[in-house]
Design a protein around this motif. Structure first.
Motif, PDB file in Angstrom:
ATOM      1  N   TYR A  55      43.718  47.936  46.637  1.00  0.00           N
ATOM      2  CA  TYR A  55      44.731  48.934  46.318  1.00  0.00           C
ATOM      3  C   TYR A  55      44.057  50.225  45.878  1.00  0.00           C
ATOM      4  O   TYR A  55      43.116  50.215  45.077  1.00  0.00           O
ATOM      5  N   SER A  56      44.532  51.345  46.432  1.00  0.00           N
ATOM      6  CA  SER A  56      44.066  52.673  46.042  1.00  0.00           C
ATOM      7  C   SER A  56      45.207  53.384  45.337  1.00  0.00           C
ATOM      8  O   SER A  56      46.276  53.591  45.924  1.00  0.00           O
ATOM      9  N   GLU A  57      44.964  53.776  44.092  1.00  0.00           N
ATOM     10  CA  GLU A  57      46.021  54.435  43.328  1.00  0.00           C
ATOM     11  C   GLU A  57      46.143  55.914  43.656  1.00  0.00           C
ATOM     12  O   GLU A  57      47.132  56.544  43.291  1.00  0.00           O
ATOM     13  N   ILE A  58      45.158  56.490  44.312  1.00  0.00           N
ATOM     14  CA  ILE A  58      45.261  57.901  44.699  1.00  0.00           C
ATOM     15  C   ILE A  58      46.221  58.067  45.876  1.00  0.00           C
ATOM     16  O   ILE A  58      47.142  58.890  45.835  1.00  0.00           O
ATOM     17  N   ILE A  59      46.007  57.275  46.925  1.00  0.00           N
ATOM     18  CA  ILE A  59      46.899  57.369  48.086  1.00  0.00           C
ATOM     19  C   ILE A  59      48.054  56.368  48.000  1.00  0.00           C
ATOM     20  O   ILE A  59      48.917  56.358  48.873  1.00  0.00           O
ATOM     21  N   ASP A  60      48.046  55.513  46.946  1.00  0.00           N
ATOM     22  CA  ASP A  60      49.143  54.579  46.675  1.00  0.00           C
ATOM     23  C   ASP A  60      49.407  53.674  47.884  1.00  0.00           C
ATOM     24  O   ASP A  60      50.518  53.623  48.431  1.00  0.00           O
ATOM     25  N   LYS A  61      48.362  52.950  48.309  1.00  0.00           N
ATOM     26  CA  LYS A  61      48.475  52.061  49.456  1.00  0.00           C
ATOM     27  C   LYS A  61      47.704  50.774  49.203  1.00  0.00           C
ATOM     28  O   LYS A  61      46.686  50.776  48.507  1.00  0.00           O
ATOM     29  N   TYR A  62      48.206  49.679  49.768  1.00  0.00           N
ATOM     30  CA  TYR A  62      47.498  48.411  49.812  1.00  0.00           C
ATOM     31  C   TYR A  62      46.866  48.266  51.190  1.00  0.00           C
ATOM     32  O   TYR A  62      47.519  48.517  52.210  1.00  0.00           O
ATOM     33  N   MET A  63      45.599  47.844  51.211  1.00  0.00           N
ATOM     34  CA  MET A  63      44.861  47.758  52.471  1.00  0.00           C
ATOM     35  C   MET A  63      44.232  46.373  52.610  1.00  0.00           C
ATOM     36  O   MET A  63      43.667  45.837  51.644  1.00  0.00           O
ATOM     37  N   LYS A  64      44.337  45.834  53.793  1.00  0.00           N
ATOM     38  CA  LYS A  64      43.688  44.566  54.114  1.00  0.00           C
ATOM     39  C   LYS A  64      42.339  44.882  54.754  1.00  0.00           C
ATOM     40  O   LYS A  64      42.279  45.384  55.880  1.00  0.00           O
ATOM     41  N   VAL A  65      41.255  44.586  54.031  1.00  0.00           N
ATOM     42  CA  VAL A  65      39.927  45.041  54.426  1.00  0.00           C
ATOM     43  C   VAL A  65      38.975  43.843  54.452  1.00  0.00           C
ATOM     44  O   VAL A  65      39.091  42.927  53.626  1.00  0.00           O
ATOM     45  N   THR A  66      38.032  43.897  55.385  1.00  0.00           N
ATOM     46  CA  THR A  66      36.943  42.918  55.434  1.00  0.00           C
ATOM     47  C   THR A  66      35.800  43.421  54.564  1.00  0.00           C
ATOM     48  O   THR A  66      35.274  44.515  54.794  1.00  0.00           O
ATOM     49  N   VAL A  67      35.423  42.636  53.575  1.00  0.00           N
ATOM     50  CA  VAL A  67      34.425  43.060  52.591  1.00  0.00           C
ATOM     51  C   VAL A  67      33.359  41.977  52.456  1.00  0.00           C
ATOM     52  O   VAL A  67      33.499  40.859  52.954  1.00  0.00           O
ATOM     53  N   THR A  68      32.283  42.351  51.765  1.00  0.00           N
ATOM     54  CA  THR A  68      31.241  41.406  51.374  1.00  0.00           C
ATOM     55  C   THR A  68      31.293  41.211  49.866  1.00  0.00           C
ATOM     56  O   THR A  68      31.980  41.934  49.146  1.00  0.00           O
ATOM     57  N   GLU A  69      30.544  40.234  49.393  1.00  0.00           N
ATOM     58  CA  GLU A  69      30.518  39.970  47.957  1.00  0.00           C
ATOM     59  C   GLU A  69      29.882  41.128  47.200  1.00  0.00           C
ATOM     60  O   GLU A  69      30.286  41.436  46.068  1.00  0.00           O
ATOM     61  N   ARG A  70      28.904  41.789  47.785  1.00  0.00           N
ATOM     62  CA  ARG A  70      28.286  42.934  47.123  1.00  0.00           C
ATOM     63  C   ARG A  70      29.273  44.084  46.987  1.00  0.00           C
ATOM     64  O   ARG A  70      29.296  44.774  45.959  1.00  0.00           O
ATOM     65  N   ALA A  71      30.089  44.322  48.000  1.00  0.00           N
ATOM     66  CA  ALA A  71      31.091  45.382  47.913  1.00  0.00           C
ATOM     67  C   ALA A  71      32.097  45.093  46.804  1.00  0.00           C
ATOM     68  O   ALA A  71      32.499  46.001  46.062  1.00  0.00           O
ATOM     69  N   MET A  72      32.481  43.834  46.639  1.00  0.00           N
ATOM     70  CA  MET A  72      33.409  43.484  45.568  1.00  0.00           C
ATOM     71  C   MET A  72      32.768  43.671  44.199  1.00  0.00           C
ATOM     72  O   MET A  72      33.424  44.117  43.240  1.00  0.00           O
ATOM     73  N   ARG A  73      31.490  43.356  44.082  1.00  0.00           N
ATOM     74  CA  ARG A  73      30.804  43.574  42.797  1.00  0.00           C
ATOM     75  C   ARG A  73      30.726  45.064  42.468  1.00  0.00           C
ATOM     76  O   ARG A  73      30.902  45.469  41.309  1.00  0.00           O
ATOM     77  N   LEU A  74      30.446  45.897  43.486  1.00  0.00           N
ATOM     78  CA  LEU A  74      30.387  47.336  43.250  1.00  0.00           C
ATOM     79  C   LEU A  74      31.750  47.900  42.867  1.00  0.00           C
ATOM     80  O   LEU A  74      31.841  48.812  42.030  1.00  0.00           O
ATOM     81  N   ILE A  75      32.813  47.378  43.459  1.00  0.00           N
ATOM     82  CA  ILE A  75      34.160  47.827  43.094  1.00  0.00           C
ATOM     83  C   ILE A  75      34.469  47.453  41.648  1.00  0.00           C
ATOM     84  O   ILE A  75      35.056  48.246  40.887  1.00  0.00           O
ATOM     85  N   ASP A  76      34.061  46.250  41.229  1.00  0.00           N
ATOM     86  CA  ASP A  76      34.285  45.838  39.835  1.00  0.00           C
ATOM     87  C   ASP A  76      33.438  46.655  38.863  1.00  0.00           C
ATOM     88  O   ASP A  76      33.899  46.994  37.763  1.00  0.00           O
TER      89      ASP A  76
END
Length: 310
Positions: free
Chosen positions: A143-164
């Motif tokens: 979810y992006s609060e700037i553009i207010d959209k939910y997105m279904k995305v293919t990610v890796t575990e490293r990308a999820m750690r960076l987001i956290d």
């Protein structure tokens, strides 16, 4: 026989020697050849894009598939000697599937594995087999609060750690450089976020939420003319510049000549206005054609004609 990392002990706190990797050198060489052509469209690109693009080319990518050394010299307890540490980055293969998701800088890595590692050499000799190492992928909803959209995305575990670590998708995208995002989808998402922040077209129905988002991401606000070029590759930017130039209708030459004539007439610098203002009539000048082309034959004839008329 190579030593393991656990056998190395740092001797000096100094940082490793600065080097230019082959990947960075190849990027510089390729772009230098492109910018050498003075007639190329890349020289007509906006200055802010060229500055940002060369900063990205000259920057180093964050280490993903390896650990860079922390010191310059280390002691090898296995070999009982000092060794000079080198920074040898592992550069993976960029794939089209990686441009459609958020891989956090991960790529497909080409390497080697040992065949039959648990078999005795006398029974079956060992040899090295090439192998491709693929990152572990999963599909999540972000979810992006700037553009207010939910997105279904293919990610890796490293990308999820960076987001956290960055406390959300928006901060991760906006704080990361384009070379570290390493994805067309991520760069287009960053461009859309910056355009939304520049135009202020978010949460028009909620003033409190709009003021909160504006204050929270105020450090990333840039002009809209600059935000629309963020994340574009050189080919995409050149194509965009050509489309902008083609969209402007060409002005016929007669309009420019007409305007210049009107300006000369208004200022009194035109030949026609000088002739009208001169009471003695137009100023006549003698032609120099005979002197330039056939001077030695026509000059005597001209003198005789002038003397006869006088």
């Amino acid at each position: 026989m190579a030593s393991l990392v656990k056998n190395l002990k740092s001797l000096t706190p100094s940082v490793p020697r600065a080097i230019v990797t082959w990947d960075k050198a190849e990027r510089i060489r390729r772009n230098e050849e492109i910018f050498k052509d003075q007639t190329s469209v890349v020289h007509r690109l906006p200055d802010h894009y060229k500055k940002r693009y060369w900063e990205m080319i000259l920057s180093d990518k964050a280490p993903v598939h390896y650990r860079p050394p922390n010191s310059r010299v280390a002691y090898d307890s296995f070999k009982n000697q000092e060794v000079q540490l080198e920074n040898n980055p592992i550069v993976g293969i960029r794939t089209p599937e990686g441009d459609q998701g958020l891989w956090g800088g991960e790529r497909v890595v080409k390497g080697w594995i040992e065949s039959a590692p648990y078999t005795k050499k006398k029974i079956l000799p060992r040899y090295w087999v090439p192998k491709l190492f693929f990152p572990a992928l999963k599909t999540v909803v972000l979810y992006s609060e700037i553009i207010d959209k939910y997105m279904k995305v293919t990610v890796t575990e490293r990308a999820m750690r960076l987001i956290d670590e960055n406390f959300g998708l928006d901060y991760y995208i906006l704080r990361s450089q384009e070379i570290d995002l390493d994805s067309k989808f991520a760069n287009s998402l960053k461009r859309e976020m910056l355009l939304t922040l520049a135009a202020g077209t978010y949460y028009d129905y909620d003033d409190d939420k709009k003021a909160y988002i504006k204050e929270k991401y105020s450090e990333f606000c840039i002009p809209e003319e600059e935000a629309e070029w963020i994340g574009l590759e050189l080919n995409e930017a050149a194509r965009k510049q050509q489309d902008l130039e083609d969209s402007v209708a060409p002005v016929p030459l007669k309009y420019g000549l007409e305007q210049s004539l009107v300006e000369r007439l208004r200022n009194g610098t035109d030949d026609i206005s000088q002739e009208l203002e001169n009471p003695e009539g137009p100023v006549r000048t003698e032609s120099k054609f005979g002197e330039k082309m056939l001077g030695k034959y026509l000059n005597p004839i001209g003198k005789k004609l002038r003397s006869a008329t006088n």
